[in-house]
Design an enzyme around this catalytic site. Structure first.
Site, PDB file in Angstrom:
ATOM      1  N   ARG A 104       0.827  -1.249  -0.057  1.00 38.98           N
ATOM      2  CA  ARG A 104      -0.081   0.154   0.053  1.00 38.98           C
ATOM      3  C   ARG A 104       1.019   1.217  -0.008  1.00 38.98           C
ATOM      4  NH1 ARG A 104      -5.249   1.211   3.458  1.00 38.98           N
ATOM      5  NH2 ARG A 104      -5.943   0.057   1.727  1.00 38.98           N
ATOM      6  N   HIS A 131      -7.394   0.983  -6.480  1.00 40.30           N
ATOM      7  CA  HIS A 131      -7.506   0.212  -5.511  1.00 40.30           C
ATOM      8  C   HIS A 131      -8.262  -1.187  -6.150  1.00 40.30           C
ATOM      9  CE1 HIS A 131      -7.615  -1.404  -1.447  1.00 40.30           C
ATOM     10  NE2 HIS A 131      -8.540  -0.353  -0.940  1.00 40.30           N
ATOM     11  N   GLN A 134     -10.004  -3.825  -3.703  1.00 44.52           N
ATOM     12  CA  GLN A 134     -11.489  -3.135  -3.492  1.00 44.52           C
ATOM     13  C   GLN A 134     -12.287  -3.518  -4.696  1.00 44.52           C
ATOM     14  OE1 GLN A 134     -12.149  -1.839  -0.541  1.00 44.52           O
ATOM     15  NE2 GLN A 134     -14.271  -2.265  -1.046  1.00 44.52           N
ATOM     16  N   ASP A 226     -17.325   6.876  -1.232  1.00 41.19           N
ATOM     17  CA  ASP A 226     -16.070   6.905  -0.198  1.00 41.19           C
ATOM     18  C   ASP A 226     -15.590   8.139   0.274  1.00 41.19           C
ATOM     19  OD1 ASP A 226     -13.679   5.856   0.639  1.00 41.19           O
ATOM     20  OD2 ASP A 226     -12.618   5.983  -1.550  1.00 41.19           O
ATOM     21  N   CYS A 266     -16.183   1.567   0.481  1.00 42.90           N
ATOM     22  CA  CYS A 266     -15.031   0.652   0.737  1.00 42.90           C
ATOM     23  C   CYS A 266     -14.565   0.837   2.276  1.00 42.90           C
ATOM     24  CB  CYS A 266     -13.871   1.282  -0.028  1.00 42.90           C
ATOM     25  SG  CYS A 266     -13.641   3.068   0.257  1.00 42.90           S
ATOM     26  N   ARG A 294     -13.587  -8.634   0.827  1.00 47.40           N
ATOM     27  CA  ARG A 294     -12.109  -8.215   0.723  1.00 47.40           C
ATOM     28  C   ARG A 294     -11.156  -9.560   0.748  1.00 47.40           C
ATOM     29  NH1 ARG A 294     -10.097  -3.258   1.023  1.00 47.40           N
ATOM     30  NH2 ARG A 294      -8.014  -4.477   0.453  1.00 47.40           N
TER      31      ARG A 294
HETATM   32  N1   CP Z   1     -11.117  -0.424   2.168  1.00 45.11           N
HETATM   33  C1   CP Z   1      -9.890  -0.484   2.807  1.00 45.11           C
HETATM   34  O1   CP Z   1      -9.091  -0.620   1.966  1.00 45.11           O
HETATM   35  O2   CP Z   1      -9.794  -0.545   4.162  1.00 45.11           O
HETATM   36  P1   CP Z   1      -8.579  -0.356   4.680  1.00 45.11           P
HETATM   37  O3   CP Z   1      -7.899   1.072   4.583  1.00 45.11           O
HETATM   38  O4   CP Z   1      -8.806  -0.225   6.314  1.00 45.11           O
HETATM   39  O5   CP Z   1      -7.502  -1.419   4.333  1.00 45.11           O
HETATM   40  N1  NVA Z   2      -9.900   6.565  -0.932  1.00 44.59           N
HETATM   41  C1  NVA Z   2      -9.490   6.246   0.470  1.00 44.59           C
HETATM   42  C2  NVA Z   2     -10.082   4.686   0.219  1.00 44.59           C
HETATM   43  C3  NVA Z   2      -9.359   4.122   1.701  1.00 44.59           C
HETATM   44  C4  NVA Z   2      -9.433   2.636   1.821  1.00 44.59           C
HETATM   45  C5  NVA Z   2      -8.190   6.577   0.437  1.00 44.59           C
HETATM   46  O1  NVA Z   2      -7.286   6.470  -0.418  1.00 44.59           O
HETATM   47  O2  NVA Z   2      -7.866   6.913   1.691  1.00 44.59           O
END
Ligand code: CP
Ligand code: NVA
Length: 309
Positions: A104, A131, A134, A226, A266, A294
């Site tokens: 990430r 993502h 997701q 989101d 998400c 997920r």
């Molecule tokens: N939706 C998602 O990716 O959640 P986290 O940021 O908690 O991993």
């Molecule tokens: N759009 C959000 C998604 C988190 C899972 C972010 O990037 O923070």
């Protein structure tokens, strides 16, 4: 199926994505029937994070465990990807220890650099651009609800962010109709839209780009939202909260959509901002089954990447 990495939904064809989803469904059913076969016995996965996480971290750790493999978490400050050590050095070190890396990152280019240097599969656990894990869980959730993706009307309300890009790409690949309503200045990247248009030309999905959330809610079978402030955008918080205020998914918006509409997010959500308590906790909400998917969707990805499925 031959998979090298899982960096973007755009990299896979409709039959390949369907195969991953079928494997995900199969593994979910197998788990519920008593447990999975240890198809990833002896396989190891490093979980590299530059940002916070609940779902991504937990679902990958549990998913690897359920398939007989081993995953371990590397916190943002621990390895300091690109800070304490160059991305290509981290890639080459981890590449000699483990079978795959889930990362990430802030900048998508760092995933591409990991993929270039690690010599092992890289899985995108979220970047500033997309993502895809997701997106796969979202697809699984929609299929469970409507039996298929083809022809389902999916409307995203809010920021043209990483989650929106992966949702648009899975919809365009699989023939779901995708609509987004976002404020001016918060469009998805032009190249992501161009790709989606090419996929839609093949699958027959309709793509619609709007500013008005009410307009986007009309005919929606899935209403998706989101956060207005993604990780890394904290400095813009006050400005974004003002601009996105009309884009709240609340009961009035749900009432415009189809009567069997499902509401997705998400997570993590900001209750009272992009989604109200009434909607998140209401009968149309599927946010928690979506979060749980997920696990199942990513096990499908892992099984195809590392388990020869
Ligand atoms: N939706 C998602 O990716 O959640 P986290 O940021 O908690 O991993
Ligand atoms: N759009 C959000 C998604 C988190 C899972 C972010 O990037 O923070």
């Amino acid at each position: 199926m031959k998979m090298n990495h899982f960096l973007s939904i755009a990299d896979y064809s409709e039959p390949e994505l369907m195969h991953i989803l079928d494997v995900s469904k199969q593994l979910k059913a197998e788990l519920k029937a008593g447990g999975n076969q240890p198809i990833l016995a002896g396989k190891t996965l490093a979980l590299v994070f530059q940002k916070a996480s609940l779902r991504t971290r937990v679902s990958f750790e549990i998913g690897m465990h359920q398939l007989g493999g081993y995953a371990f978490y590397l916190a943002p400050d621990e390895i300091g990807l690109g800070k304490r050590e160059a991305v290509k050095d981290v890639a080459q070190v981890l590449g000699g220890f483990v079978d795959a890396i889930m990362a990430r990152v802030f900048e998508h280019k760092h995933l591409l650099e990991l993929a270039q240097y690690a010599g092992i599969p890289i899985i995108n656990g979220l970047s500033d651009y997309n993502h895809p894990c997701q997106g796969m869980a979202d697809a699984l959730t929609i299929i469970e609800e409507f039996g298929q993706l083809k022809g389902v009307n999916v409307s995203f309300i809010g920021d043209g962010n990483n989650v929106a890009v992966s949702l648009m790409h899975i919809c365009a690949k699989m023939g779901a109709n995708f609509t987004i309503a976002n404020p001016e200045g918060y469009d998805m990247p032009a190249e992501a839209i161009k790709m989606a248009e090419d996929f839609a030309a093949v699958s027959g999905s309709n793509l619609t780009f709007l500013r008005d959330p009410q307009e986007a809610a009309k005919g929606a079978q899935v209403l998706y939202t989101d956060t207005w402030v993604s990780m890394g955008q904290e400095a813009e918080k006050a400005e974004r909260e003002k601009i996105f205020k009309p884009y709240q998914v609340n009961q009035a918006l749900v009432d415009i959509a189809e009567k069997d509409v499902i509401v997705m997010h998400c997570l993590p959500s900001h209750r009272g901002q992009e989604i109200t308590d009434e909607v998140q906790d209401g009968p149309h909400s599927r946010v928690f089954p979506e979060a749980h998917n997920r696990l199942h969707a990513q096990k499908g990805v892992l099984a195809c990447l590392l388990g020869g499925m």
